[in-house]
Design an enzyme around this catalytic site. Sequence first.
Site, PDB file in Angstrom:
ATOM      1  CD  GLU A 284      -3.298   0.236   2.071  1.00 44.58           C
ATOM      2  OE1 GLU A 284      -4.193  -0.595   1.845  1.00 44.58           O
ATOM      3  OE2 GLU A 284      -3.187   0.824   3.159  1.00 44.58           O
ATOM      4  CG  HIS A 305       5.679 -29.504  -2.208  1.00 46.91           C
ATOM      5  ND1 HIS A 305       6.068 -30.744  -2.673  1.00 46.91           N
ATOM      6  CD2 HIS A 305       6.586 -29.165  -1.252  1.00 46.91           C
ATOM      7  CE1 HIS A 305       7.145 -31.142  -2.000  1.00 46.91           C
ATOM      8  NE2 HIS A 305       7.483 -30.202  -1.139  1.00 46.91           N
ATOM      9  CE  LYS A 419     -12.170   2.305   1.583  1.00 49.51           C
ATOM     10  NZ  LYS A 419     -11.574   3.189   2.569  1.00 49.51           N
TER      11      LYS A 419
HETATM   12  O1  PA5 Z   1      -3.100   1.131   6.132  1.00 48.04           O
HETATM   13  C1  PA5 Z   1      -4.163   1.717   5.980  1.00 48.04           C
HETATM   14  O2  PA5 Z   1      -4.268   2.934   6.157  1.00 48.04           O
HETATM   15  C2  PA5 Z   1      -5.417   0.968   5.605  1.00 48.04           C
HETATM   16  O3  PA5 Z   1      -5.138  -0.385   5.340  1.00 48.04           O
HETATM   17  C3  PA5 Z   1      -6.446   1.045   6.715  1.00 48.04           C
HETATM   18  O4  PA5 Z   1      -5.894   0.527   7.891  1.00 48.04           O
HETATM   19  C4  PA5 Z   1      -7.701   0.281   6.343  1.00 48.04           C
HETATM   20  O5  PA5 Z   1      -8.220   0.771   5.138  1.00 48.04           O
HETATM   21  C5  PA5 Z   1      -8.755   0.401   7.427  1.00 48.04           C
HETATM   22  O6  PA5 Z   1      -9.101   1.742   7.628  1.00 48.04           O
HETATM   23  P1  PA5 Z   1      -9.836   2.194   8.949  1.00 48.04           P
HETATM   24  O7  PA5 Z   1      -8.932   1.927  10.112  1.00 48.04           O
HETATM   25  O8  PA5 Z   1     -10.108   3.643   8.754  1.00 48.04           O
HETATM   26  O9  PA5 Z   1     -11.119   1.394   9.052  1.00 48.04           O
END
Ligand code: PA5
Length: 429
Positions: A284, A305, A419
């Site tokens: 990310e 495997h 989203k």
């Molecule tokens: O690393 C990040 O910012 C994301 O993976 C969030 O943790 C994830 O989208 C969850 O978001 P939130 O904590 O607002 O529900």
Amino acid sequence: MIKCDISLARKFIDESTYLQSRKKADKAFDQLKHKTGPGSEWLGWRDMLAKPNDAEIEQISELGEEIRQKADVFIVCGIGGSYLGAKAVIDALSAHFDQNGPEILYAGHHMGGKYLEQLLAHLRQPKEDGTPKSIYVNVISKSGSTLETALSFRMLRALLDDLYGEDSSDHIICTTGAEGGLLNKMIEAKGYRKFIVPDDVGGRFSVLTPVGLIPIAVAGIDIRTLFYGAVSAFNKYEENAVEVLEYAALRNAIHESGKTIDVFATFEPELASIGGWIQQLLGESEGKEGKGIFPTVATFSTDLHSLGQFIQQGQRSLMETFIIVDKPFSKLSVNEIEGDDDKLNYLSGKSFHEINTKAREGTIEAHSEGDVPIVRVHMESLNAENIGQLIYFFELLTGIFVYSLNVNPFNQPGVEDYKKAMYRLLGKH
Ligand code: PA5
């Protein structure tokens, strides 16, 4: 302390490319240290190690102990950075089968109906003596509005209301941003216990905040030792981060050479979820603007495997990073049998650690000869302190490497696209 060995990968990169990448890594570390890079308002994961909040660690340890005493089941309800770090540490440091303390289960990390339906049924099932289970839910959402988490929380709240009536609020702990978001409104209305995700720490860097520390404490893991393991890595790398810088430089040079996949491999099944946490942390952070090395996870020997063939001889688009624990953490050794009908007596007396180590060394040799650049990241032993060090090692690597690509490591603009499409299809207004 974590040891990182890039020697097997260096032969794939010429000296001048490596040196240029090394300069980029040095500059990137400077940007992190002086908060001059893009997204520098998100560097709280470094600041909190420079100035540990001992009172909060103590408060969370006490809460963990309280819930361990009272709960039969503890639900971690969150997605992405809101649960992967906790799961990684808990899976690495807990026993496989003997449960000491509450059963720890996860929700809010997908919207599979069958899982949630069966989870709710499992929770409703009374104990052997006919009394209801004691269930605690930790809902973790920095924004307080992530659909996957919010939906599961809605269903879990209804169950707790049914089981405990007016006392249901005592069974809910919320970890969310300081202000704003629907979760904060519910906290105000219902009086749920609240812990704060600091504004300047993004989800995937939040394992050492209440986001990760509460579930980890409930699992009976010493969070102070974990946290201070990370602090010791922070202090060391502020003085001398050569191993992180070399790894970041190598990864940058590998990126420039056109390789597109990094397989995070371990021979320890306990570390598979650490791989999942690294996958999100890097994925990310680096996967933007058409750049990045796709991080994926393999647990060996299992995946030798399934993926082993591809890694050995498929498209030469990958590198591998092995996460290694040097000291044995099991004493099991191979028995001797009369007659040797399975022809395994040549291994009798050898420990499984020794055999697994040979399998790892053999795999590294074969993959390296198959032209896969290999990095080895070593922990001396599997304990909370070393996991804390490993956490900071990979957080720092992520910051340095992603800055060296000229990318902001700390946002995730692309996550919004699914989203938007999903909400449109669901008719959200
Ligand atoms: O690393 C990040 O910012 C994301 O993976 C969030 O943790 C994830 O989208 C969850 O978001 P939130 O904590 O607002 O529900």
